[in-house]
Design an enzyme around this catalytic site. Structure first.
Site, PDB file in Angstrom:
ATOM      1  N   GLU A   1       0.860  -0.792   0.431  1.00  0.00           N
ATOM      2  CA  GLU A   1      -0.033  -0.263  -0.084  1.00  0.00           C
ATOM      3  C   GLU A   1       0.925   1.293  -0.255  1.00  0.00           C
ATOM      4  O   GLU A   1       2.056   1.350   0.529  1.00  0.00           O
ATOM      5  CB  GLU A   1      -0.886  -0.145   1.024  1.00  0.00           C
TER       6      GLU A   1
ATOM      7  N   CYS B   1      -5.101  -3.012   2.577  1.00  0.00           N
ATOM      8  CA  CYS B   1      -5.132  -2.958   4.174  1.00  0.00           C
ATOM      9  C   CYS B   1      -6.680  -2.713   4.666  1.00  0.00           C
ATOM     10  O   CYS B   1      -6.583  -4.386   5.099  1.00  0.00           O
ATOM     11  CB  CYS B   1      -4.451  -1.464   4.420  1.00  0.00           C
TER      12      CYS B   1
ATOM     13  N   LYS C   1      -9.362   2.350  -2.087  1.00  0.00           N
ATOM     14  CA  LYS C   1      -9.631   1.248  -0.633  1.00  0.00           C
ATOM     15  C   LYS C   1     -10.649   2.281  -0.067  1.00  0.00           C
ATOM     16  O   LYS C   1     -11.488   3.699   0.255  1.00  0.00           O
ATOM     17  CB  LYS C   1      -8.770   2.512   0.433  1.00  0.00           C
TER      18      LYS C   1
END
Length: 260
Positions: free
Chosen positions: A45, A145, A111
């Site tokens: 990331e 994540c 995300k």
């Protein structure tokens, strides 16, 4: 061309804090040193900057320098490359994953779950769409994540083959990382691969990697618990997925729901 085996290369590395040029140079050396034939190279990331909330000076346009760089390397290595970077789009900032093939096809995932503990939601706009990428006969679901903590978002309602997480997941919560990666593989009857970073970031947070790949039964198919830099190429098998899904049929009993 459909492939029974998908070769995926994990690159676990430290990151130069808020220094895209240094990170591109570093990863280019690592990518060019990948000797084994591979289909997909996975970077962490925010691999050009580290997990920073200082978005303005570190953001790139959607077709910026890093995307051009990824296209060049993907073509050179004849494989796909993926990882997330900071993107500025219509005046807003996003933590956006790019998946770029050797043919320069570009797919993105933004995300969904911004990390409120670090104030990510105050800087970055959350994505709204789950993405399934069709690549060489494999259906890949890329996530980022903090998305790992939300099983409903990752639920395998699309019959994907590979669940892929790129992360900056700190040492203090590494047990959760290890546990949830394995759980996502088991509950979705999918390969689950997580690629994390190592080293200290500019905020003093330490990262110890634990990048890993799990098969549909939750078995480790990568080298376990590396806490330093490494590059590893792993073979994933479509037959392994099909045989176990056909025999066990757990996905036939999955709950039906709509995401809003």
């Amino acid at each position: 061309m459909k492939k029974d085996q998908l070769y995926i290369t994990i690159i676990q590395s430290h990151l130069h804090w808020e220094n895209p040029e240094a990170n591109r140079t570093m990863f280019e050396e690592k990518i060019r040193d990948v000797i084994n034939k591979t289909d997909l190279i996975v970077l962490p990331e925010m691999f050009t900057t580290g997990f920073t909330m200082n978005a303005e000076p570190n953001a790139e346009e959607e077709t910026g320098l890093t995307v051009s760089w990824l296209k060049k390397l993907a073509k050179e290595k004849n494989c796909a490359i993926t990882g997330s970077i900071i993107v500025k789009d219509n005046g807003l900032f996003y933590n956006r994953l790019y998946f770029i093939t050797a043919e320069e096809a570009v797919e993105t995932y933004t995300k969904k779950h911004t990390f409120t503990l670090a104030g990510e939601h105050k800087t970055y706009t959350a994505g709204q769409n789950k993405v399934i990428i069709d690549y060489k006969g494999w259906r890949i679901c890329p996530l980022v994540c903090y998305d790992l903590r939300f099983p409903v978002w990752a639920r395998n309602t699309e019959d994907y083959d590979l669940l892929l997480y790129v992360a900056n997941w700190p040492e203090k919560r590494i047990t959760a990382w290890d546990t949830l990666l394995k759980a996502r593989a088991i509950e979705n009857m999918s390969y689950c691969v997580g690629v994390n970073r190592v080293g200290l970031d500019g905020n003093g947070h330490n990262y110890i990697g634990h990048s890993a790949a799990y098969d549909v039964l939750g078995e480790h198919v990568s080298t376990q618990d590396y806490e330093t830099e490494f590059v590893e190429t792993i073979a994933l098998s479509k037959k392994h997925i099909e045989d176990n899904r056909s025999h066990l049929q757990f996905l036939n009993d999955r709950d039906v729901f709509n995401l809003e």
